[in-house]
Write a protein that holds these residues in place. Structure first.
Motif, PDB file in Angstrom:
ATOM      1  N   GLU A 162       9.094   9.175  -7.363  1.00 16.22           N
ATOM      2  CA  GLU A 162       9.760   8.237  -6.447  1.00 16.22           C
ATOM      3  C   GLU A 162       8.397   7.336  -5.761  1.00 16.22           C
ATOM      4  OE1 GLU A 162      12.868   7.651  -6.143  1.00 16.22           O
ATOM      5  OE2 GLU A 162      12.903   9.192  -7.568  1.00 16.22           O
ATOM      6  N   LYS A 163       7.404   7.891  -5.422  1.00 18.81           N
ATOM      7  CA  LYS A 163       6.259   7.193  -4.966  1.00 18.81           C
ATOM      8  C   LYS A 163       5.648   6.313  -6.113  1.00 18.81           C
ATOM      9  CE  LYS A 163       4.639  10.049  -1.127  1.00 18.81           C
ATOM     10  NZ  LYS A 163       3.528  10.699  -0.601  1.00 18.81           N
ATOM     11  N   LYS A 208       7.592   4.926  -8.581  1.00 22.15           N
ATOM     12  CA  LYS A 208       8.418   3.922  -8.755  1.00 22.15           C
ATOM     13  C   LYS A 208       8.207   2.783  -7.710  1.00 22.15           C
ATOM     14  CE  LYS A 208      12.343   6.459 -11.032  1.00 22.15           C
ATOM     15  NZ  LYS A 208      13.640   7.017 -10.609  1.00 22.15           N
ATOM     16  N   HIS A 209       8.078   3.328  -6.577  1.00 20.07           N
ATOM     17  CA  HIS A 209       7.730   2.465  -5.446  1.00 20.07           C
ATOM     18  C   HIS A 209       6.470   1.698  -5.703  1.00 20.07           C
ATOM     19  CE1 HIS A 209       7.739   0.762  -1.234  1.00 20.07           C
ATOM     20  NE2 HIS A 209       6.479   1.185  -1.126  1.00 20.07           N
ATOM     21  N   LEU A 210       5.455   2.086  -6.148  1.00 21.32           N
ATOM     22  CA  LEU A 210       4.275   1.233  -6.360  1.00 21.32           C
ATOM     23  C   LEU A 210       4.638   0.489  -7.415  1.00 21.32           C
ATOM     24  CD1 LEU A 210       1.577   4.228  -6.132  1.00 21.32           C
ATOM     25  CD2 LEU A 210       1.734   2.089  -4.613  1.00 21.32           C
ATOM     26  N   SER A 211       5.316   0.876  -8.576  1.00 22.92           N
ATOM     27  CA  SER A 211       5.783   0.069  -9.755  1.00 22.92           C
ATOM     28  C   SER A 211       6.322  -1.354  -9.285  1.00 22.92           C
ATOM     29  CB  SER A 211       6.383   0.629 -10.812  1.00 22.92           C
ATOM     30  OG  SER A 211       7.623   0.962 -10.430  1.00 22.92           O
ATOM     31  N   GLU A 212       7.274  -1.094  -8.202  1.00 24.68           N
ATOM     32  CA  GLU A 212       7.991  -2.315  -7.820  1.00 24.68           C
ATOM     33  C   GLU A 212       7.174  -3.362  -6.868  1.00 24.68           C
ATOM     34  OE1 GLU A 212      11.081  -0.200  -5.605  1.00 24.68           O
ATOM     35  OE2 GLU A 212      12.006   0.148  -7.460  1.00 24.68           O
ATOM     36  N   ARG A 213       6.039  -2.629  -6.354  1.00 26.30           N
ATOM     37  CA  ARG A 213       5.196  -3.381  -5.487  1.00 26.30           C
ATOM     38  C   ARG A 213       4.513  -4.175  -6.505  1.00 26.30           C
ATOM     39  NH1 ARG A 213       2.407  -0.051  -1.010  1.00 26.30           N
ATOM     40  NH2 ARG A 213       1.326  -1.921  -0.655  1.00 26.30           N
ATOM     41  N   GLN A 232      11.747  -0.862 -16.068  1.00 24.43           N
ATOM     42  CA  GLN A 232      12.531  -1.981 -14.983  1.00 24.43           C
ATOM     43  C   GLN A 232      13.841  -2.555 -16.033  1.00 24.43           C
ATOM     44  OE1 GLN A 232      10.465  -4.225 -12.106  1.00 24.43           O
ATOM     45  NE2 GLN A 232       9.274  -2.519 -11.567  1.00 24.43           N
TER      46      GLN A 232
END
Length: 365
Positions: A108-109, A111-116, A154
Motif C-alpha cells: 500500500e505504501k 502504491k502510494h509512492l508510485s502514484e506520487r 496503473q
C-alpha cells in the motif's frame, strides 16, 4: 487458471530466487509461473555472468514454467523503462498477478509512492523513495524498482503482491546461504567457493567480467567520430566528450568508469551507456521499433507448453520459440547484443555461442 508473473535477471540464479519462486507460487495458488528475464546484458549495465540460456534452463529446473526474454532495449535502461517492458510482456502473456521482492514489503505504501512518483521528475522521485527507505532502515533498490512496476501497472488488470527480500540488494557478503547476486558475483571475481549460495556455482567464472570488454570499448570510443557516439542510445548532454576524453586517459575499465562518474552520471547510467556503444544501438533505431507484440520464449516445461498453446490462439500475439520468429527490427538488435556479449570468447567458442541465438527454446521435462 491462476497465472503468476515475476521479473528476474538470475545473474546468477541463487537460493533467494528459489525462495521467490516458492513464495510466488503460494500467494495465489499459482497454476503457471512465468518469469520475464533479462538476456545477456542486465539492467545494472553489465554483461550477465552466465548466458541467458543457462540461466533460463536453471530457472525452469527450479520451479518456473516459462522464461520469456526481456528485449535488450528494455533490459538495459532505467528502472521505469525496464519495468514498462516487463509489464508489457506480462500483459501479453495474460498474467493474473505478479510478485516482486521489496525491502519494506508494504504494497500500500509502495502504491502510494508510485502514484506520487508518476507526477515527479526523476531526481525528486529518487529523493522521495530514499526518504521512505530510510524510514524502513533498508536499501531502496528493489523498492525503487517496485515503484516502477506499480507505475507501469496503473490501469492494468494484473494484481501486484510483494514478498520480503531475504537479503540486502547490494550486500557483498557471499558466505551466507541466501546471498545477493551481487555478493555471489563478488565471490566469483575473488575465486571463492559459492556452492552454498547458488546451484549454478560449477558453471560460473570470470569469462564475462565487464573489464574484458574494455579494449574493444576503448577502441570504439577513440576511433568513432564524436557525432557518431552522440547518436548512440543514452548519450546525452555532452557525454560523448567525457567518454572520449577518459578513454584516452585510462587503460582499464574500473579507472575509466570511476573517472566518468559524477553527480550527473551514476555508475549504472555510465555502464548502460557503454553497453549501447558496445552494441552500436542508436537512438533513432529504438525510436523506430515496431510495437512490442512478441514473446521470445527461452525455456519452458510441460506446464508452460500447455499454457503457450492457449496463448497462440490470440491473433495479434507472436510467440517466438525460434529466433527467426522475432520481428526483424527487434531481431537485428538482439543479434548485435549477442555478438557483442561473446567478445571475450575464443573464436571457436564465440561461433558456438552466437549459433545458440538461432536455436529453439530450451525444453525441460
Amino acid at each position: 487458471m491462476q497465472v503468476c508473473g515475476i521479473v528476474t535477471e538470475y545473474n546468477p540464479f541463487h537460493n533467494g530466487h528459489q525462495y521467490h519462486i516458492t513464495q510466488a507460487r503460494s500467494i495465489r495458488n499459482c497454476d503457471c509461473l512465468i518469469a520475464i528475464m533479462s538476456g545477456n546484458f542486465v539492467q545494472r549495465g553489465e554483461p550477465a555472468i552466465i548466458d541467458k540460456w543457462e540461466r533460463a534452463a536453471c530457472a525452469v529446473a527450479h520451479g518456473v514454467d516459462i522464461v520469456i526474454e526481456l528485449p535488450y532495449p528494455y533490459a538495459t535502461q532505467s528502472a521505469d523503462i525496464f519495468a514498462q517492458g516487463a509489464i508489457r510482456l506480462l500483459t501479453l502473456a495474460n498474467v493474473n498477478h505478479m510478485v516482486f521482492g521489496s525491502e519494506c514489503n508494504d504494497i500500500e505504501k509502495l502504491k502510494h509512492l508510485s502514484e506520487r512518483a508518476a507526477a515527479l521528475p526523476v531526481q525528486k522521485k529518487q529523493a522521495m523513495v530514499k526518504s521512505f527507505a530510510d524510514s524502513c532502515t533498508q536499501i531502496a533498490s528493489n523498492d525503487l524498482l517496485g515503484i516502477s512496476y506499480l507505475k507501469a501497472l496503473q490501469g492494468s488488470a494484473i494484481q501486484p503482491y510483494t514478498i520480503q527480500r531475504t537479503n540486502s540488494y547490494h550486500e557483498l557478503t557471499y558466505t551466507k546461504t541466501i546471498a545477493s547476486a551481487s555478493a555471489i558475483r563478488h565471490g566469483i571475481m575473488l575465486h571463492q567457493d559459492v556452492h552454498h549460495a547458488t546451484v549454478m556455482a560449477n558453471k560460473l567464472d570470470t569469462t564475462y567480467a565487464f573489464t574484458h570488454y574494455y579494449p574493444y570499448l576503448q577502441t570504439l570510443l577513440m576511433s568513432m567520430d564524436r557525432e557518431d557516439i552522440k547518436a548512440m542510445l543514452m548519450v546525452e548532454e555532452g557525454m560523448e566528450q567525457l567518454l572520449q576524453k577518459n578513454a584516452a586517459l585510462y587503460s582499464d575499465m574500473d579507472s575509466f568508469v570511476n573517472a566518468c562518474i559524477s553527480k550527473r552520471y551514476t555508475r549504472s547510467r555510465i555502464q548502460r551507456t557503454l553497453l549501447h556503444i558496445l552494441t552500436q544501438t542508436k537512438k533513432t533505431e529504438i525510436q523506430k521499433l515496431s510495437p512490442l507484440q512478441h514473446l521470445r520464449i527461452l525455456a519452458m516445461n510441460d506446464v508452460g507448453r500447455a499454457y503457450l498453446s492457449q496463448l497462440r490462439k490470440q491473433d495479434d500475439l507472436i510467440i517466438a520459440s525460434r529466433f527467426n520468429q522475432i520481428p526483424q527490427d527487434w531481431r537485428k538488435i538482439e543479434l548485435r547484443a549477442t555478438q557483442a556479449y561473446t567478445y571475450p570468447l575464443t573464436p571457436k567458442n564465440r561461433k558456438e555461442a552466437i549459433a545458440k541465438e538461432w536455436q529453439s527454446l530450451v525444453y525441460i521435462k
